[in-house]
Scaffold this active site. Structure first.
Site, mmCIF file in Angstrom:
data_model
loop_
_atom_site.group_PDB
_atom_site.id
_atom_site.type_symbol
_atom_site.label_atom_id
_atom_site.label_comp_id
_atom_site.label_asym_id
_atom_site.label_seq_id
_atom_site.Cartn_x
_atom_site.Cartn_y
_atom_site.Cartn_z
ATOM 1 N N GLU A 250 32.438 46.953 41.835
ATOM 2 C CA GLU A 250 32.280 48.273 41.207
ATOM 3 C C GLU A 250 32.211 49.370 42.264
ATOM 4 O O GLU A 250 32.728 50.473 42.049
ATOM 5 C CB GLU A 250 31.046 48.290 40.296
ATOM 6 C CG GLU A 250 31.087 47.285 39.132
ATOM 7 C CD GLU A 250 32.339 47.365 38.261
ATOM 8 O OE1 GLU A 250 32.912 48.462 38.129
ATOM 9 O OE2 GLU A 250 32.756 46.317 37.717
ATOM 10 N N GLU B 204 42.135 48.630 40.101
ATOM 11 C CA GLU B 204 41.729 47.244 40.345
ATOM 12 C C GLU B 204 42.094 46.808 41.756
ATOM 13 O O GLU B 204 41.440 45.956 42.347
ATOM 14 C CB GLU B 204 42.356 46.333 39.275
ATOM 15 C CG GLU B 204 41.637 45.020 39.061
ATOM 16 C CD GLU B 204 40.206 45.142 38.514
ATOM 17 O OE1 GLU B 204 39.792 46.225 38.052
ATOM 18 O OE2 GLU B 204 39.497 44.122 38.574
HETATM 19 ZN ZN ZN Z 1 37.430 46.125 37.993
#
Ligand code: ZN
Length: 501
Positions: free
Chosen positions: A265, A294
């Site tokens: 995160e 991502e």
């Molecule tokens: Zn993620």
């Protein structure tokens, strides 16, 4: 033109502020809200969604965009104003194609379906949620129809998360990746599994929390512009460039869970914190696609956070935090444990090598559902068959099978999974480009120094926000298009040293 542009920015800022206010309600719902707040919170969030949609689709925005179009076309492609008008037009055209009544219908079905899923999963009862998923598939198809004509029904859904990407491209890239990955997984699973019992002792929560906080701070997550809180499912949320929050969870019987979730995160959040401040509240403020986002969480979590160098630096500190558990565990044992490769049932717990197989099978099943080749009632069987074929294991139940991810039940069917694997592929490309510019990065990681890598990522990726599409960014940063080669080289080098490949 400057007055029109200023008016456009003002109007877009209002829509953005409504969305960010909604995000704060959502953050609170997932962190501190008492259960009694649920009903009112749902209503308040639905109202803010509706107001934001109304603002974002105000015909006045369309008129301003039309008036500004000649100005945008007179500018170079990479000028800030041209990019802002381009991205604003793209979101506006998307938003006006979907009728408000449909948005309301979808939103209310998502809330209802999500609720049933939260009950059905612990009961291992797919039948309970099946009619809701059937309706969700129907809504997903209807959503795609607003964007007809398209090449593939999944294209409009993929476009929403990973703008510019098409189903056909994803299918081709994933086929290449599968061809490379499957033999590696086969070779590794034929060997004795790594012993990861050292991770599964009891690690008290308070010490795990402190360790995770310290690592997030040291890699470069700015706590003056963020905070870390506890939640069930870790996530990152952004209210402005000055307030990007992360959450994590703690499992006292798995020392990796909180730490790697926190670093993951923090990777998402450092991207958001690194966007140019003057883009804040404009369509350019914020990460450009699910895949690029991502790529950053996975780069920090895996390429950095599961590297040997990282643990050469941090392992003595982890041992000091948990002397009873780890003082007799050598670094090499720990390193092998955190990089254990083993086919497993749960995507979010999967290792780096098998993870993409979980994603690709979901993507294929989504396409089959959307194309009408697969009926929702047959989905659990199709799921089991794919797990057996791709990973060699069969889920014993639907709880840890087809019911495990919230995406289809609380979101939409289509476009929700490809970003995870596109992100992994891009993380390999971006990291290779960073190493080419700064070959000393691995040595610096082993000294707990992250500033060269973070600085390079900020300069080349983060600061641009949504100014460039994912494809443009990959081209600018790496000098070529999306390719799996750097990612496969990374996996082969790392796992070729841990296993015989
Ligand atoms: Zn993620």
């Amino acid at each position: 033109m400057q007055a029109k542009l200023a008016e456009l920015k003002t109007r877009l800022l209002e829509a953005s502020d409504l969305n960010h206010a909604n995000a704060l309600l959502s953050w609170d719902q997932s962190t501190y809200m008492p259960p009694g707040g649920a009903a009112a919170r749902g209503r308040q969030m639905a109202l803010l969604s509706r107001l934001a949609h109304e603002r974002a689709t105000d015909p006045a925005i369309g008129r301003l965009l039309d008036a500004l179009q000649p100005y945008a076309e007179s500018l170079p492609h990479d000028s800030d104003d041209a990019a802002l008008i381009r991205v604003a037009r793209r979101s506006y055209e998307r938003a006006v194609k979907v009728p408000a009544a449909f948005v309301a219908e979808l939103t209310s079905h998502q809330a209802a379906s999500y609720q049933v899923w939260t009950e059905a999963r612990p009961l291992n009862d797919f039948k309970k949620v099946q009619p809701h998923l059937e309706r969700m598939l129907d809504l997903s198809r209807r959503y795609a129809e607003f964007f007809a004509p398209y090449d593939h029904i999944a294209d409009p859904l993929i476009d929403e998360a990973d703008y510019g990407m098409k189903a056909a491209t994803v299918v081709a890239v994933f086929a290449d990746l599968r061809r490379e990955l499957v033999p590696i997984v086969r070779a590794i699973t034929a060997q004795p599994p790594a012993d990861d019992s050292c991770l599964r002792q009891r690690f008290p929560e308070a010490a795990q929390w402190e360790f995770g906080l310290a690592v997030a701070r040291q890699v470069g997550y700015d706590f003056e512009r963020g905070r870390l809180d506890k939640t069930h499912h870790p996530f990152t949320t952004e209210f402005s460039v000055g307030d990007v929050r992360i959450t994590t969870r703690v499992d006292e019987h798995n020392v990796g869970d909180a730490l790697f979730s926190t670093v993951h995160e923090a990777g998402h959040a450092m991207y958001e914190q690194g966007v140019r401040p003057d883009f804040d509240g404009t369509p350019l403020g914020g990460g450009t696609s699910a895949g690029v986002h991502e790529s950053q969480s996975r780069l920090w979590e895996n390429i950095v956070g599961r590297s040997r160098g990282f643990w050469q630096f941090y392992y003595p500190q982890l041992q000091a935090a948990f002397p009873g558990q780890l003082s007799n565990v050598p670094l090499e044992t720990f390193y092998r444990a955190i990089n254990k490769v083993q086919p497993s049932l749960i995507r979010t717990d999967a290792d780096e090598v098998t993870y993409n197989l979980h994603v690709m099978l979901r993507f294929d099943l989504e396409l089959a559902l959307l194309e009408g080749r697969l009926a929702v009632k047959d989905l659990p069987d199709a799921w089991r068959a794919r797990y057996e074929a791709d990973l060699g294991i069969v889920p014993p139940d639907d709880r840890d099978g087809v019911l495990q991810d919230v995406h289809w039940y609380g979101g939409i069917v289509g476009g929700v999974f490809q970003g995870y694997t596109l992100g992994n592929i891009m993380s390999g490309q971006f990291y290779a480009a960073a190493l080419e510019a700064h070959p000393d990065i691995p040595a610096e990681l082993a000294q707990g120094r992250f500033d060269t890598l973070l600085g390079w990522l900020r300069e080349n990726i983060y600061q641009h926000g949504s100014k460039f599409t994912a494809a443009e960014l990959v081209q600018r940063v790496t000098g070529g298009p999306l390719t799996i080669e750097p990612y496969m080289r990374y996996l082969r080098a790392k796992y070729g040293e841990l296993y015989t490949l």
